[in-house]
Design a protein around this motif. Structure first.
Motif, mmCIF file in Angstrom:
data_model
loop_
_atom_site.group_PDB
_atom_site.id
_atom_site.type_symbol
_atom_site.label_atom_id
_atom_site.label_comp_id
_atom_site.label_asym_id
_atom_site.label_seq_id
_atom_site.Cartn_x
_atom_site.Cartn_y
_atom_site.Cartn_z
ATOM 1 N N PRO A 4 49.575 55.257 47.650
ATOM 2 C CA PRO A 4 50.285 54.553 46.580
ATOM 3 C C PRO A 4 49.373 53.627 45.768
ATOM 4 O O PRO A 4 49.501 53.533 44.552
ATOM 5 N N LEU A 5 48.442 52.978 46.444
ATOM 6 C CA LEU A 5 47.524 52.082 45.742
ATOM 7 C C LEU A 5 46.586 52.870 44.834
ATOM 8 O O LEU A 5 46.311 52.457 43.703
ATOM 9 N N ALA A 6 46.122 54.008 45.298
ATOM 10 C CA ALA A 6 45.252 54.853 44.480
ATOM 11 C C ALA A 6 46.004 55.388 43.267
ATOM 12 O O ALA A 6 45.467 55.410 42.155
ATOM 13 N N GLN A 7 47.253 55.794 43.466
ATOM 14 C CA GLN A 7 48.051 56.288 42.345
ATOM 15 C C GLN A 7 48.333 55.176 41.345
ATOM 16 O O GLN A 7 48.254 55.388 40.130
ATOM 17 N N THR A 10 45.270 54.511 39.325
ATOM 18 C CA THR A 10 45.074 55.562 38.334
ATOM 19 C C THR A 10 46.014 55.387 37.151
ATOM 20 O O THR A 10 45.596 55.498 35.992
ATOM 21 N N VAL A 11 47.275 55.101 37.422
ATOM 22 C CA VAL A 11 48.244 54.877 36.338
ATOM 23 C C VAL A 11 47.831 53.663 35.511
ATOM 24 O O VAL A 11 47.930 53.666 34.281
ATOM 25 N N LYS A 12 47.329 52.632 36.187
ATOM 26 C CA LYS A 12 46.879 51.424 35.477
ATOM 27 C C LYS A 12 45.704 51.754 34.565
ATOM 28 O O LYS A 12 45.626 51.279 33.437
ATOM 29 N N ALA A 13 44.784 52.576 35.041
ATOM 30 C CA ALA A 13 43.634 52.964 34.227
ATOM 31 C C ALA A 13 44.072 53.770 33.006
ATOM 32 O O ALA A 13 43.574 53.556 31.894
ATOM 33 N N VAL A 14 45.019 54.681 33.192
ATOM 34 C CA VAL A 14 45.522 55.479 32.071
ATOM 35 C C VAL A 14 46.240 54.578 31.063
ATOM 36 O O VAL A 14 46.068 54.724 29.847
ATOM 37 N N VAL A 60 48.707 45.721 36.346
ATOM 38 C CA VAL A 60 47.654 44.894 36.946
ATOM 39 C C VAL A 60 48.259 43.947 37.982
ATOM 40 O O VAL A 60 47.729 43.797 39.085
ATOM 41 N N LEU A 61 49.375 43.327 37.634
ATOM 42 C CA LEU A 61 50.034 42.420 38.582
ATOM 43 C C LEU A 61 50.521 43.171 39.820
ATOM 44 O O LEU A 61 50.375 42.680 40.949
ATOM 45 N N ALA A 62 51.083 44.362 39.636
ATOM 46 C CA ALA A 62 51.545 45.148 40.774
ATOM 47 C C ALA A 62 50.369 45.559 41.667
ATOM 48 O O ALA A 62 50.459 45.490 42.897
ATOM 49 N N THR A 63 49.263 45.965 41.041
ATOM 50 C CA THR A 63 48.080 46.340 41.813
ATOM 51 C C THR A 63 47.535 45.145 42.586
ATOM 52 O O THR A 63 47.146 45.274 43.758
ATOM 53 N N ALA A 64 47.508 43.983 41.964
ATOM 54 C CA ALA A 64 47.017 42.782 42.646
ATOM 55 C C ALA A 64 47.907 42.423 43.833
ATOM 56 O O ALA A 64 47.407 42.046 44.900
ATOM 57 N N ALA A 65 49.212 42.554 43.668
ATOM 58 C CA ALA A 65 50.124 42.239 44.769
ATOM 59 C C ALA A 65 49.946 43.206 45.929
ATOM 60 O O ALA A 65 49.888 42.795 47.098
ATOM 61 N N ILE A 66 49.836 44.484 45.630
ATOM 62 C CA ILE A 66 49.651 45.472 46.697
ATOM 63 C C ILE A 66 48.287 45.296 47.353
ATOM 64 O O ILE A 66 48.148 45.425 48.578
ATOM 65 N N ALA A 67 47.271 44.985 46.556
ATOM 66 C CA ALA A 67 45.932 44.769 47.118
ATOM 67 C C ALA A 67 45.916 43.549 48.026
ATOM 68 O O ALA A 67 45.264 43.560 49.081
#
Length: 108
Positions: A4-7, A10-14, A60-67
């Motif tokens: 899920p973090l990798a996906q 990837t979505v964040k990068a797109v 970005v916020l979602a990725t930071a929270a999961i990280a």
């Protein structure tokens, strides 16, 4: 890296690339329309760019929270965690630059 973090990364990068493309399109629209844009400000390209920017910011916020959760649980390998931290630092630097350029705003 967990799936899920990798996906999400990837979505964040797109979404970041879509925001950059929309921003370039908005600048081109401003250059092409010139003074005629005064009657239609802000242009549609700028609204699309701002919309994409807020989608990117939410990701970005979602990725930071999961990280952060993965770091506390120590569920990621060291290399993946270092890479994720570097990506998030780059995101924060970009957010700071967008803030300085007054692009992070709700009022135009």
């Amino acid at each position: 890296m967990s799936a899920p973090l990798a996906q999400l990364t990837t979505v964040k990068a797109v979404a970041g690339l879509a925001f950059a493309a929309a921003l370039v399109a908005a600048v081109l629209q401003i250059g092409l329309l010139g003074e005629a844009l005064a009657f239609d400000w802000p242009g549609s390209g700028l609204w699309v760019a701002l919309g994409m920017q807020y989608i990117w910011l939410a990701l970005v916020l979602a990725t930071a929270a999961i990280a952060a959760r993965a770091a506390i649980a120590r569920s990621l390998p060291k290399g993946a965690m270092i890479w994720l931290i570097l990506v998030l630092v780059a995101d924060v630097l970009l957010i700071a630059q967008l803030w300085q350029w007054n692009l992070i705003t709700l009022s135009l």
